[in-house]
Design a protein around this motif. Structure first.
Motif, PDB file in Angstrom:
ATOM      1  N   ASN A   1       0.616  -0.797   0.267  1.00  0.00           N
ATOM      2  CA  ASN A   1      -0.193  -0.085   0.055  1.00  0.00           C
ATOM      3  C   ASN A   1       0.444   1.456   0.038  1.00  0.00           C
ATOM      4  O   ASN A   1       0.593   1.538  -0.649  1.00  0.00           O
ATOM      5  N   SER A   2       1.599   1.098   0.466  1.00  0.00           N
ATOM      6  CA  SER A   2       2.717   2.670   0.776  1.00  0.00           C
ATOM      7  C   SER A   2       3.510   3.240   0.030  1.00  0.00           C
ATOM      8  O   SER A   2       3.212   3.513  -0.550  1.00  0.00           O
ATOM      9  N   ARG A   3       3.840   1.695  -1.024  1.00  0.00           N
ATOM     10  CA  ARG A   3       4.688   2.048  -2.174  1.00  0.00           C
ATOM     11  C   ARG A   3       3.679   2.260  -3.476  1.00  0.00           C
ATOM     12  O   ARG A   3       3.873   3.372  -4.049  1.00  0.00           O
ATOM     13  N   MET A   4       2.457   1.763  -3.360  1.00  0.00           N
ATOM     14  CA  MET A   4       1.198   2.281  -4.233  1.00  0.00           C
ATOM     15  C   MET A   4       0.905   4.000  -4.453  1.00  0.00           C
ATOM     16  O   MET A   4       0.960   4.365  -5.060  1.00  0.00           O
ATOM     17  N   LEU A   5       0.472   4.326  -2.415  1.00  0.00           N
ATOM     18  CA  LEU A   5       0.506   5.217  -2.551  1.00  0.00           C
ATOM     19  C   LEU A   5       1.566   6.301  -3.165  1.00  0.00           C
ATOM     20  O   LEU A   5       1.359   7.589  -3.416  1.00  0.00           O
ATOM     21  N   LEU A   6       2.799   6.174  -2.930  1.00  0.00           N
ATOM     22  CA  LEU A   6       4.270   6.814  -3.336  1.00  0.00           C
ATOM     23  C   LEU A   6       3.791   7.124  -4.713  1.00  0.00           C
ATOM     24  O   LEU A   6       3.793   8.541  -5.238  1.00  0.00           O
ATOM     25  N   TYR A   7       3.850   6.038  -6.023  1.00  0.00           N
ATOM     26  CA  TYR A   7       3.572   5.914  -7.578  1.00  0.00           C
ATOM     27  C   TYR A   7       1.808   6.607  -7.752  1.00  0.00           C
ATOM     28  O   TYR A   7       1.544   7.451  -8.573  1.00  0.00           O
ATOM     29  N   ARG A   8       1.105   6.596  -6.991  1.00  0.00           N
ATOM     30  CA  ARG A   8      -0.250   6.743  -7.685  1.00  0.00           C
ATOM     31  C   ARG A   8      -0.088   8.512  -7.235  1.00  0.00           C
ATOM     32  O   ARG A   8      -1.142   8.529  -8.358  1.00  0.00           O
ATOM     33  N   SER A   9       0.176   9.066  -7.181  1.00  0.00           N
ATOM     34  CA  SER A   9       0.259  10.084  -7.147  1.00  0.00           C
ATOM     35  C   SER A   9       0.489  10.974  -8.583  1.00  0.00           C
ATOM     36  O   SER A   9      -0.220  11.743  -8.830  1.00  0.00           O
TER      37      SER A   9
ATOM     38  N   VAL B   1      -6.834   2.182  -8.373  1.00  0.00           N
ATOM     39  CA  VAL B   1      -5.610   2.641  -8.837  1.00  0.00           C
ATOM     40  C   VAL B   1      -6.149   2.499 -10.869  1.00  0.00           C
ATOM     41  O   VAL B   1      -6.640   3.018 -11.897  1.00  0.00           O
ATOM     42  N   PRO B   2      -7.152   1.220 -10.966  1.00  0.00           N
ATOM     43  CA  PRO B   2      -7.727   0.413 -11.723  1.00  0.00           C
ATOM     44  C   PRO B   2      -9.185   1.201 -12.234  1.00  0.00           C
ATOM     45  O   PRO B   2      -9.590   1.814 -13.372  1.00  0.00           O
ATOM     46  N   PHE B   3      -9.685   1.713 -11.178  1.00  0.00           N
ATOM     47  CA  PHE B   3     -11.025   2.893 -11.681  1.00  0.00           C
ATOM     48  C   PHE B   3     -10.595   3.993 -12.527  1.00  0.00           C
ATOM     49  O   PHE B   3     -11.285   4.805 -13.316  1.00  0.00           O
ATOM     50  N   ILE B   4      -9.663   4.352 -11.430  1.00  0.00           N
ATOM     51  CA  ILE B   4      -9.070   5.618 -12.281  1.00  0.00           C
ATOM     52  C   ILE B   4      -8.387   5.967 -13.436  1.00  0.00           C
ATOM     53  O   ILE B   4      -8.559   7.048 -14.420  1.00  0.00           O
ATOM     54  N   TYR B   5      -7.704   4.699 -13.602  1.00  0.00           N
ATOM     55  CA  TYR B   5      -6.802   4.850 -15.185  1.00  0.00           C
ATOM     56  C   TYR B   5      -7.912   4.816 -16.430  1.00  0.00           C
ATOM     57  O   TYR B   5      -7.777   4.935 -16.530  1.00  0.00           O
ATOM     58  N   THR B   6      -8.467   3.650 -16.073  1.00  0.00           N
ATOM     59  CA  THR B   6      -9.896   3.450 -16.439  1.00  0.00           C
ATOM     60  C   THR B   6     -10.590   4.946 -17.264  1.00  0.00           C
ATOM     61  O   THR B   6     -11.061   5.238 -18.491  1.00  0.00           O
ATOM     62  N   LEU B   7     -10.961   5.746 -15.654  1.00  0.00           N
ATOM     63  CA  LEU B   7     -12.010   6.567 -16.107  1.00  0.00           C
ATOM     64  C   LEU B   7     -11.284   7.525 -16.653  1.00  0.00           C
ATOM     65  O   LEU B   7     -11.589   8.537 -17.375  1.00  0.00           O
TER      66      LEU B   7
END
Length: 216
Positions: free
Chosen positions: A127-135, A196-202
């Motif tokens: 989760n920490s790694r994903m949040l870092l990249y998700r920005s 993440v997949p939701f935002i990317y698809t949207l």
């Protein structure tokens, strides 16, 4: 708990390690302060005197917290430079790889309690790694910038975010635990990952709509 505190005291973990550095020294600090906090919390809850009261003879420093760097970076600016993302992620990966096998390897889990601890650590790590990249994904989704026009390093950051989110979703789905408290945590981490997949698809859908409208 009292026996554990006395054992680590006899081992000298309450003293700042001499001649040690890096993960070895930090592990000693983590063991001491984990037991110190657990002893203090349990004794305060039960109304009993603690065995780990602070005194001048306890001079061990606090352990380093790699997660704080990510939290500070995200709080300072939502647009983190790609080189800073890579640096923070490397520190996070190095921290995880230096964990004792008992905390990171499923084959080493000898009890249900250890397995639960391993699962919780893995959830938080991903989760920490994903949040870092998700920005980066959030930034470009709001700007509706075409993915193909992004700089290569930014495309890499977004791709890494999707890969880590997928790994997190699969791990949560495949590793169930019986603890109700931990189950609440798994729901939260799953929610964060599926965003993440939701935002990317949207993002892709809105971009296609915007592109088609601009043709008319």
């Amino acid at each position: 708990m009292g026996i554990a505190i006395r054992i680590v005291g006899a081992l000298g973990l309450h003293k700042e390690p001499f001649g040690l550095s890096g993960s070895s020294a930090d592990l000693r600090r983590r063991v001491w302060w984990s037991l110190f906090c657990m002893d203090t919390f349990s004794c305060m809850t039960l109304g009993r005197p603690t065995f780990g009261r602070c005194r001048p003879s306890i001079n061990v420093k606090l352990p380093s917290l790699c997660g704080n760097d990510i939290q500070e970076a995200l709080a300072t600016s939502p647009r983190i430079r790609h080189d800073q993302v890579a640096e923070l992620d490397k520190k996070h990966v190095d921290w995880y790889e230096q964990l004792p096998l008992l905390l990171s390897t499923p084959q080493e889990a000898t009890t249900a309690a250890i397995s639960t601890i391993q699962t919780n650590i893995q959830w938080r790590y991903l989760n920490s790694r994903m949040l870092l990249y998700r920005s980066a994904l959030l930034d470009y989704a709001m700007r509706l910038t075409p993915f193909s026009t992004l700089p290569p390093e930014r495309r890499h950051v977004i791709s890494q975010c999707r890969l880590i989110a997928r790994e997190s979703i699969v791990y949560i789905a495949e590793n169930s635990i019986s603890s109700l408290t931990a189950a609440w945590g798994s729901s939260w981490f799953m929610f964060q990952a599926v965003l993440v997949p939701f935002i990317y698809t949207l993002y892709k859908t809105l971009k296609d709509i915007t592109t088609n409208q601009s043709k008319f």
